[in-house]
Design an enzyme around this catalytic site. Structure first.
Site, PDB file in Angstrom:
ATOM      1  N   LYS A  23       0.834  -1.206   0.000  1.00  0.00           N
ATOM      2  CA  LYS A  23       0.000   0.000   0.000  1.00  0.00           C
ATOM      3  C   LYS A  23       0.864   1.250   0.000  1.00  0.00           C
ATOM      4  O   LYS A  23       0.631   2.184  -0.776  1.00  0.00           O
ATOM      5  CB  LYS A  23      -0.924  -0.014   1.207  1.00  0.00           C
ATOM      6  CG  LYS A  23      -1.966   1.097   1.205  1.00  0.00           C
ATOM      7  CD  LYS A  23      -2.980   0.926   2.336  1.00  0.00           C
ATOM      8  CE  LYS A  23      -3.845  -0.271   2.103  1.00  0.00           C
ATOM      9  NZ  LYS A  23      -4.916  -0.407   3.126  1.00  0.00           N
ATOM     10  N   ARG A  93      -3.506   3.143   8.380  1.00  0.00           N
ATOM     11  CA  ARG A  93      -3.807   1.871   7.714  1.00  0.00           C
ATOM     12  C   ARG A  93      -2.563   1.006   7.657  1.00  0.00           C
ATOM     13  O   ARG A  93      -1.443   1.499   7.594  1.00  0.00           O
ATOM     14  CB  ARG A  93      -4.294   2.107   6.279  1.00  0.00           C
ATOM     15  CG  ARG A  93      -5.656   2.756   6.144  1.00  0.00           C
ATOM     16  CD  ARG A  93      -6.032   2.881   4.665  1.00  0.00           C
ATOM     17  NE  ARG A  93      -7.390   3.353   4.475  1.00  0.00           N
ATOM     18  CZ  ARG A  93      -7.725   4.633   4.360  1.00  0.00           C
ATOM     19  NH1 ARG A  93      -6.788   5.562   4.453  1.00  0.00           N
ATOM     20  NH2 ARG A  93      -8.974   4.972   4.176  1.00  0.00           N
ATOM     21  N   GLY A 102      -8.463  -7.383   4.186  1.00  0.00           N
ATOM     22  CA  GLY A 102      -9.295  -7.737   5.329  1.00  0.00           C
ATOM     23  C   GLY A 102      -8.548  -8.358   6.487  1.00  0.00           C
ATOM     24  O   GLY A 102      -9.122  -8.636   7.530  1.00  0.00           O
ATOM     25  N   MET A 104      -5.783  -7.038   8.065  1.00  0.00           N
ATOM     26  CA  MET A 104      -5.200  -6.098   9.007  1.00  0.00           C
ATOM     27  C   MET A 104      -6.253  -5.050   9.406  1.00  0.00           C
ATOM     28  O   MET A 104      -7.402  -5.142   8.991  1.00  0.00           O
ATOM     29  CB  MET A 104      -3.975  -5.428   8.389  1.00  0.00           C
ATOM     30  CG  MET A 104      -3.001  -6.421   7.765  1.00  0.00           C
ATOM     31  SD  MET A 104      -2.329  -7.619   8.944  1.00  0.00           S
ATOM     32  CE  MET A 104      -1.107  -6.607   9.718  1.00  0.00           C
ATOM     33  N   ARG A 337      -3.981  -1.452  -5.942  1.00  0.00           N
ATOM     34  CA  ARG A 337      -3.184  -2.676  -5.819  1.00  0.00           C
ATOM     35  C   ARG A 337      -3.648  -3.649  -6.899  1.00  0.00           C
ATOM     36  O   ARG A 337      -4.749  -3.503  -7.429  1.00  0.00           O
ATOM     37  CB  ARG A 337      -3.352  -3.311  -4.438  1.00  0.00           C
ATOM     38  CG  ARG A 337      -4.774  -3.739  -4.127  1.00  0.00           C
ATOM     39  CD  ARG A 337      -4.902  -4.217  -2.692  1.00  0.00           C
ATOM     40  NE  ARG A 337      -6.299  -4.459  -2.330  1.00  0.00           N
ATOM     41  CZ  ARG A 337      -6.742  -4.632  -1.103  1.00  0.00           C
ATOM     42  NH1 ARG A 337      -5.900  -4.578  -0.094  1.00  0.00           N
ATOM     43  NH2 ARG A 337      -8.012  -4.845  -0.848  1.00  0.00           N
ATOM     44  N   HIS A 455      -4.764 -41.222   4.879  1.00  0.00           N
ATOM     45  CA  HIS A 455      -5.267 -42.083   3.803  1.00  0.00           C
ATOM     46  C   HIS A 455      -6.451 -41.420   3.091  1.00  0.00           C
ATOM     47  O   HIS A 455      -6.510 -41.353   1.861  1.00  0.00           O
ATOM     48  CB  HIS A 455      -5.693 -43.438   4.383  1.00  0.00           C
ATOM     49  CG  HIS A 455      -6.317 -44.354   3.365  1.00  0.00           C
ATOM     50  ND1 HIS A 455      -7.686 -44.405   3.160  1.00  0.00           N
ATOM     51  CD2 HIS A 455      -5.761 -45.208   2.475  1.00  0.00           C
ATOM     52  CE1 HIS A 455      -7.936 -45.273   2.188  1.00  0.00           C
ATOM     53  NE2 HIS A 455      -6.792 -45.772   1.766  1.00  0.00           N
ATOM     54  N   SER A 765      12.820 -41.714  -5.947  1.00  0.00           N
ATOM     55  CA  SER A 765      11.593 -40.926  -5.879  1.00  0.00           C
ATOM     56  C   SER A 765      11.361 -40.588  -4.409  1.00  0.00           C
ATOM     57  O   SER A 765      11.278 -41.480  -3.570  1.00  0.00           O
ATOM     58  CB  SER A 765      10.404 -41.709  -6.439  1.00  0.00           C
ATOM     59  OG  SER A 765       9.241 -40.918  -6.388  1.00  0.00           O
ATOM     60  N   CYS A 832       7.155 -38.174  -5.290  1.00  0.00           N
ATOM     61  CA  CYS A 832       5.809 -38.723  -5.467  1.00  0.00           C
ATOM     62  C   CYS A 832       4.931 -38.506  -4.241  1.00  0.00           C
ATOM     63  O   CYS A 832       3.800 -38.970  -4.188  1.00  0.00           O
ATOM     64  CB  CYS A 832       5.867 -40.212  -5.816  1.00  0.00           C
ATOM     65  SG  CYS A 832       6.629 -41.227  -4.535  1.00  0.00           S
ATOM     66  N   TYR A 852      11.309 -34.706 -12.265  1.00  0.00           N
ATOM     67  CA  TYR A 852       9.853 -34.626 -12.319  1.00  0.00           C
ATOM     68  C   TYR A 852       9.267 -34.519 -10.923  1.00  0.00           C
ATOM     69  O   TYR A 852       9.913 -34.847  -9.926  1.00  0.00           O
ATOM     70  CB  TYR A 852       9.261 -35.855 -13.045  1.00  0.00           C
ATOM     71  CG  TYR A 852       9.405 -37.162 -12.288  1.00  0.00           C
ATOM     72  CD1 TYR A 852       8.479 -37.549 -11.314  1.00  0.00           C
ATOM     73  CD2 TYR A 852      10.477 -38.023 -12.545  1.00  0.00           C
ATOM     74  CE1 TYR A 852       8.610 -38.740 -10.622  1.00  0.00           C
ATOM     75  CE2 TYR A 852      10.625 -39.215 -11.854  1.00  0.00           C
ATOM     76  CZ  TYR A 852       9.685 -39.568 -10.897  1.00  0.00           C
ATOM     77  OH  TYR A 852       9.833 -40.751 -10.196  1.00  0.00           O
TER      78      TYR A 852
END
Length: 879
Positions: A23, A93, A102, A104, A337, A455, A765, A832, A852
């Site tokens: 801000k 502010r 919302g 602060m 903003r 699970h 993995s 994984c 990956y």
């Protein structure tokens, strides 16, 4: 004093976001652009850090800087703070470097007291305006700074409206508002034991301190955790000359967006109120009018606002969220903003901005929060119905989406109800692999126990099914077929409930859902992301259906196929149980021979669904007791079905009991005790690969993954079984096939000895669910009971089972990567665990140089976008 903590708006700019907060930096930037911004100053984020270092106090040096800045504002305004004849008033502010709407707290009209309110009334010749401003200030200061409940002031205000037969706030007269002020001050005196503070400088320091303090209020802490905002950033404080929208009908206040934040439509969107202050719009205290109405009521103001809105969007090259005030026919800009937006709007805006030549494809990819894509892929509630509903309980948002259905308490009953085309919510204390069919039949899953990687959570995410886990606010009686909320309300089998898997809310009623719709913009953004990223994205899938779902969302292979889930299907569980209760190897092999064709068929279906994409198959991982019942009634029924004595089966169940099954006889340890299990699974993997290769011409290269390895000799032992069995099958089939053998790195010792393990492992993995559990010594199913206390006390900022702990678990991963590559430079590296779909964890995997990530099918788009963003950030040196 050497260090500077306070900056006038004309001393800053947009690049100083880290220091001035979002801000403050934007107010400075708008000031530099020559826009009508009420002048002010920013107390920096560094002052916030110093505030906490000094024991939650603003030290004398910083106070001196603040009052020096106030003097400069007074000089510019030609007014003085506390002057009874011509008072200077300010707003206070917050403004963190990341937008936290919302989260602060704000204070308006600071500087008013019993004397200055009369001066303001005389100066403006508007007594009603002056006392309206004073009553607002007393309420905000008392609520935000002094923790006096806002509702107590609201009660007083509503009482006075009733006493004077006033419908609207604006119907109250100046005399009415004087009564409000007196009663507000009396409430303050009663609550705090001292009169309302009259010294404006004291008011200012107390208010700044409250803004700093609000950085650690509960809602801010939760918001930071949800949005990966570090707690050490702190917030800035913005002190700004007041402009008033509540002086009369030529005044007003509003909030507007340069584009529609819900749809992304390129049209000014917003609301404003005549004769009001900013919090009236933001807090919804009064019903505002559309910004379009301002074009008719105040055409000149609207034209000027539209010009500024267009200028700001072009300047920031993004949709803007703006706050403005009109004082006596003059427009003032209070904030701009980058606006919050729905996922659908984010995609629309990003694509449109590229089309308009405002940003590049790469910049468009960076503008979209990967986590927001979840909402595009799952059903949501009808907003009108949801707004009227109240939650009956709250748990962990374990798998996103919305679900509505009738309550059932066992997997079998859920399955039966599903066959009757009923909408089902499966409610369990906790789920187990045995519940898989009931979970598939359900619209949503609610458990009283378990965490984000329990699970229920993992399986639900894989299926794309809504799940609320670890809902400790309900007590489940599976025998009695009821659950009871903390308030004492009981729900029985067949009752309707609704679940919001994105918030963790549980509703005790039927709320209609709306199916997800994916637009062409989604495909466009994904195409751009895929053209950028270097990290591959696979999916965790155990069935051809899940595999196909993963491909639909862009998966480039399977990173985890959990073979144990295949044993719970109809017609399979009995063969598995027969194997478990067998007394010798011959009996076990006989039972396994029944499972072989089933498992082979499963693998063939998955290979065909995946085409030439890689498939990583994890051998049996969970302890064997999970496949057997625990209740006497169920044991009796199973004993009868299997043709064995109840006592014998009960003894077998008891013998398999472990005090800590997660650390017990599971994973590779099962194969070391029962090599025939790995033989059967290897045969199924290789035979299926050969048959699919021959039938389709595909070049199937299976990746066999051995779980829970903590010692190189364990892997060597199991690998020998795999290789000898594979060689036997290939000889029998007269077909040579390439396959890989690797391991999960999920035991910390495996990470420490990764160089030795890599001698036999062709890939690693990272199973970060168990790796996190073992590294922390936490049970992931029980940690939810105490993690909230860790967040409150700032021991943790995020759930280590939802986001990789880069300091500890990440160090183990880095060690394993470096040691593994040292022994085997071409080792394939992936992840994984469920962290594979978490954007910050994907960034970390990119940084480590993994090949990956793998995650549940519905998180694949999130990982694709996060991987692209990681590459772009790395290229800019931001990782």
């Amino acid at each position: 004093m050497s260090h500077k903590y306070v900056y006038l708006f004309n001393e800053g700019n947009a690049s100083m976001r880290d220091l001035l907060g979002g801000k403050g930096a934007n107010l400075a930037e708008m000031t530099g652009l020559g826009l009508p911004v009420p002048f002010g100053f920013t107390i920096s984020t560094e002052a916030c850090t110093q505030f906490y270092n000094d024991g939650k106090r603003i030290n004398d040096d910083i106070q001196a800087e603040i009052f020096d800045a106030v003097a400069k504002l007074e000089s510019i305004a030609g007014k003085k703070l506390g002057d009874p004849k011509d008072p200077f008033l300010v707003s206070v502010r917050s403004g963190a470097r990341a937008s936290m709407p919302g989260m602060m707290d704000t204070i308006l009209n600071l500087g008013l007291n019993d004397e200055t309110v009369m001066g303001l009334a005389a100066l403006t010749r508007n007594e009603r305006f002056a006392y309206d401003s004073y009553r607002r200030f007393i309420q905000m200061f008392s609520d935000v700074v002094m923790d006096v409940e806002k509702s107590k002031f609201d009660e007083i205000f509503d009482d006075i409206k009733r006493e004077n037969n006033c419908k609207l706030d604006t119907d109250l007269s100046a005399d009415n508002l004087k009564v409000v002020v007196e009663r507000y001050k009396a409430l303050y005196l009663k609550e705090k034991g001292r009169p309302f503070p009259q010294d404006p400088k004291e008011q200012l320091i107390w208010s700044a301190r409250a803004v700093f303090r609000s950085w650690d209020n509960p809602r801010a802490i939760v918001y930071r955790r949800m949005n990966d905002i570090p707690s050490d950033w702190g917030t800035a404080v913005n002190v700004q000359s007041m402009v008033f929208g509540n002086m009369g009908n030529d005044c007003g206040t509003g909030v507007a967006f340069t584009r529609n934040p819900s749809t992304g439509e390129n049209k000014l969107y917003g609301e404003y109120l005549i004769n009001a202050q900013g919090e009236d719009v933001v807090a919804g205290i009064r019903t505002p009018q559309s910004i379009d109405e301002m074009q008719k009521a105040m055409p000149a103001i609207y034209k000027e606002f539209a010009r500024i809105a267009s200028l700001l969007e072009r300047h920031y090259r993004d949709m803007q969220d703006m706050e403005f005030t009109i004082e006596r026919g003059k427009l003032y800009m209070l904030q701009t903003r980058n606006g919050k937006r729905t996922a659908a709007a984010a995609l629309q805006i990003a694509v449109d901005l590229v089309k308009e030549g405002m940003i590049t494809n790469e910049e468009a990819v960076l503008k979209i929060d990967p986590r927001s894509l979840d909402s595009l892929l799952h059903p949501t509630f009808d907003p009108a119905r949801l707004n009227a509903a109240r939650p009956i309980a709250h748990g962990l948002p374990a798998s996103p989406g919305a679900a509505c259905g009738r309550v059932y308490f066992t997997a079998a009953e859920a399955t039966d109800a599903g066959r009757r085309d009923e909408k089902v919510i499966l409610v369990r204390e906790e789920t187990s692999p045995e519940d898989i069919e009931g979970m598939y039949a359900s619209e949503g899953i609610l458990t009283a126990r378990g965490g984000m990687t329990s699970h229920a959570a993992v399986v639900a995410r894989g299926m794309g099914t809504c799940c609320v886990a670890g809902c400790s606010e309900i007590s489940v009686s599976e025998k009695g077929k009821t659950f009871t909320t903390a308030s004492g309300k009981t729900f029985k089998e067949g009752d309707w409930i609704s679940l919001d898997g994105s918030t963790g809310n549980v509703y005790g009623e039927r709320i209609d859902t709306i199916e997800a719709v994916v637009s062409g913009n989604f495909a466009t953004i994904m195409e751009w992301a895929d053209g950028i990223r270097t990290l591959k994205v696979r999916t965790n899938a155990d069935t051809p259906h899940d595999s196909g779902q993963g491909i639909k969302f862009g998966a480039e292979g399977i990173g985890l196929c959990r073979t144990e889930h295949m044993f719970f299907g109809e017609g399979r569980i009995m063969a598995m149980r027969e194997m478990i209760v067998s007394k010798d190897e011959e009996s076990r092999r006989k039972a396994l021979s029944k499972l072989l064709p089933m498992q082979r068929g499963d693998f063939k279906g998955i290979y065909k669904a995946m085409g030439d994409r890689p498939v990583t198959i994890r051998f049996l991982d969970p302890p064997l007791h999970e496949f057997l019942p625990t209740e006497d009634l169920d044991i009796k029924a199973l004993a009868k079905e299997m043709g064995i004595a109840f006592e014998e089966l009960k003894q077998t169940v008891a013998s398999l009991h472990e005090f800590n099954p997660m650390l017990g006889h599971r994973g590779c340890r099962l194969t070391i005790t029962y090599p025939e299990i790995a033989e059967m699974q290897t045969r199924a993997v290789i035979e299926a690969a050969i048959e699919v290769s021959q039938e389709t011409g595909l070049d199937v290269v299976p990746e066999i993954m051995i779980p829970l390895v903590g010692e190189a000799k364990e892997l060597a032992f199991v690998k020998d079984i795999v290789e000898s069995t594979a060689a036997k099958v290939m000889k029998e089939r007269s077909y040579q096939l390439t396959y890989l053998v690797g391991t999960m790195i999920e035991v910390p010792r495996a990470a420490l000895l990764a160089d030795e393990i890599a001698k036999d492992a062709e890939f690693f993995s990272f199973g970060t669910n168990d790796l996190s559990q073992l590294a922390f010594g936490f049970s992931r199913d029980d940690a939810g009971k105490f993690l909230d206390d860790y967040y409150k006390t700032k021991i943790f900022e995020s759930d280590p089972f939802a986001r990789i702990d880069q300091a500890g678990v990440g160090k183990l991963m880095q060690m394993a990567v470096e040691l593994g590559r040292k022994t085997r430079p071409d080792i394939k590296l992936g992840i994984c665990g469920e962290h594979g779909g978490d954007p910050s964890s994907v960034e970390f995997c990119h940084k480590l140089g993994l090949h990956y990530v793998s995650c549940s099918p519905f998180r694949v788009p999130i990982a694709r976008l996060a991987a692209a963003q990681a590459k772009l950030k790395a290229d800019k040196g931001e990782l």
